[in-house]
Scaffold this motif. Structure first.
Motif, PDB file in Angstrom:
ATOM      1  N   LEU A 154       0.890  -1.270   0.062  1.00  0.00           N
ATOM      2  CA  LEU A 154       0.083   0.088  -0.080  1.00  0.00           C
ATOM      3  C   LEU A 154       0.911   1.331   0.129  1.00  0.00           C
ATOM      4  CD1 LEU A 154      -2.899   1.054   0.087  1.00  0.00           C
ATOM      5  CD2 LEU A 154      -2.838   0.939   2.677  1.00  0.00           C
ATOM      6  N   VAL A 155       1.899   1.126   0.900  1.00  0.00           N
ATOM      7  CA  VAL A 155       2.907   2.250   0.897  1.00  0.00           C
ATOM      8  C   VAL A 155       3.564   2.543  -0.534  1.00  0.00           C
ATOM      9  CG1 VAL A 155       4.837   3.342   2.098  1.00  0.00           C
ATOM     10  CG2 VAL A 155       3.138   2.389   3.376  1.00  0.00           C
ATOM     11  N   VAL A 156       4.118   1.586  -0.959  1.00  0.00           N
ATOM     12  CA  VAL A 156       4.900   1.500  -2.334  1.00  0.00           C
ATOM     13  C   VAL A 156       3.952   1.835  -3.129  1.00  0.00           C
ATOM     14  CG1 VAL A 156       6.221   0.003  -3.886  1.00  0.00           C
ATOM     15  CG2 VAL A 156       6.401  -0.231  -1.370  1.00  0.00           C
ATOM     16  N   LEU A 157       2.716   1.375  -3.544  1.00  0.00           N
ATOM     17  CA  LEU A 157       1.961   1.805  -4.536  1.00  0.00           C
ATOM     18  C   LEU A 157       1.706   3.348  -4.364  1.00  0.00           C
ATOM     19  CD1 LEU A 157      -0.519  -1.188  -4.873  1.00  0.00           C
ATOM     20  CD2 LEU A 157       1.160  -0.513  -6.704  1.00  0.00           C
ATOM     21  N   TRP A 158       1.442   3.832  -3.246  1.00  0.00           N
ATOM     22  CA  TRP A 158       0.934   5.140  -3.122  1.00  0.00           C
ATOM     23  C   TRP A 158       2.119   6.017  -3.433  1.00  0.00           C
ATOM     24  CZ3 TRP A 158       1.905   9.061   1.074  1.00  0.00           C
ATOM     25  CH2 TRP A 158       0.866   9.888   1.122  1.00  0.00           C
TER      26      TRP A 158
END
Length: 401
Positions: A154-158
């Motif tokens: 989730l953090v990486v995609l954001w």
């Protein structure tokens, strides 16, 4: 070696399923430092690309970082205060600095007092620190609901979203995203006073602060229904959440001589008022009939993706605690669709709605154990496209960001 509880949590995260909340020593979930390191590395690459794009165009290295579009207004407010800058727009309206909410320039002014170099570096320090705090909050929310693997993706995609370039500019999005993420986490933790305070601060940061307030009010209201009106915490959250947004709107109204409508008159000069999507439909019609620059169809695709992702989020078999995420994300998507303003700017308005990425993050987390190579290839492709496009739009395109 992993302890039994940690192994169970990790297995649940890799499957992408909900993981029961638990207390971790130190107050932080496992894996957060790794996720923050990846986020920082991704956004550092984004900064380098923006700087290189500026230098290749014969500009200073920090031109886009500190002087791109809205950043000019924020820095001017930090230096000179409100009511000191006006601009005659191309459509004949007088745009004023009252349209920009005060918390980001206020923090910039405070940072400028203690740091050398002027308001530009101070604004970047505030924005970059807030971006890290936002990534931490995104991870905390994702971990609480779905575990380590989903939270990490989730953090990486954001971080890789094309519009995430604004997290490294002197813009207020990073501060708003941080306040919103931690307000949502406070709601999941049933920390009602903290959720109300953070929502109020989010309302002092951006006009879209009403989305955070809505998430707090709806979640607290549902809790009050369950408790049959008992409990001071939810009532306090309901009272605090809209206070920041309402306070600034009324303050602008008082300063402009029209208490209830002054702020909205200011926004009308920017063509950013509520028009129920009429301006967006006109834009889409012109784009379909006559075509346009690359940034316009890409903006349409990004907004359409946000709508699709919200539908997928609604279909997720999420824990009941995910109610505030749905309300917050839905409000942001709705505002993007119903409010006016330059269409090229709309993707960044929906950037703080990180819960929209949960369905994709869960899919990648489920695929990671057996299809690691494919996940890495997809992530790498998204990184190349998102980072290069973001730098290009921010530093080379003359379309409002």
């Amino acid at each position: 070696m992993l302890r039994t509880g940690e192994a169970t949590e990790l297995q649940g995260g890799l499957r992408g399923g909900p993981v029961p909340a638990r207390r971790w020593r130190g107050g932080n979930p496992p894996g957060v430092l790794r996720a923050l390191a990846v986020f920082a590395a991704v956004r550092a690459v984004g900064v380098v690309l923006v700087v290189l794009t500026d230098l290749s165009g014969g500009h200073s290295a920090t031109r886009t970082l500190t002087r791109a579009w809205d950043a000019v207004w924020y820095l001017h407010i930090a230096e000179h205060g409100y009511g000191t800058r006006e601009y005659l727009s191309s459509f004949g309206t007088v745009q004023t600095d009252w349209a920009f909410f005060p918390l980001f320039p206020l923090l910039t002014r405070w940072a400028d007092v203690v740091l050398p170099g002027g308001v530009g570096p101070a604004a970047l320090l505030v924005a970059w620190a807030a971006a890290l705090a936002a990534a931490w909050g995104v991870y905390a929310v994702g971990h609480r609901l779905y575990g380590t693997a989903t939270a990490t993706f989730l953090v990486v995609l954001w971080a890789l979203l094309p519009q995430a370039v604004v997290l490294t500019l002197a813009y207020s999005e990073s501060l708003f995203a941080a306040l919103a993420a931690w307000a949502l986490y406070a709601l999941l933790s049933r920390n009602w006073p903290l959720a109300g305070v953070l929502a109020a601060l989010a309302g002092l940061t951006r006009p879209t602060g009403v989305a955070v307030a809505a998430a707090v009010v709806v979640t607290a209201g549902w809790e009050l229904v369950r408790r049959r009106g008992r409990g001071r915490g939810p009532w306090l959250a309901v009272l605090l959440a809209p206070a920041g947004w309402l306070g600034y709107v009324l303050w602008v109204g008082a300063r402009t001589g029209d208490l209830l409508h002054g702020y909205f008159t200011v926004q009308d000069a920017w063509k950013s008022g509520l028009d129920f999507g009429a301006s967006s439909l006109r834009f889409l019609r012109v784009l379909f009939l006559y075509g346009g620059k690359v940034v316009y169809p890409v903006s349409v695709l990004l907004v359409a993706a946000a709508v699709v992702l919200f539908c997928l989020l609604c279909l997720e078999r999420s824990p009941r605690a995910a109610l505030p995420l749905l309300v917050f994300s839905g409000m942001l998507v709705l505002m993007v669709l119903l409010l006016g303003g330059p269409f090229a700017s709309k993707p960044r308005f929906v950037l703080p709605a990180f819960p929209l990425l949960i369905p994709v993050a869960r899919t990648m987390a489920r695929g990671w154990p057996r299809r690691r190579a494919q996940v890495l290839v997809v992530t790498g492709a998204v990184a190349c496209a998102g980072l290069s496009y973001g730098a290009w739009v921010a530093a080379a395109v003359k379309t409002p960001l």
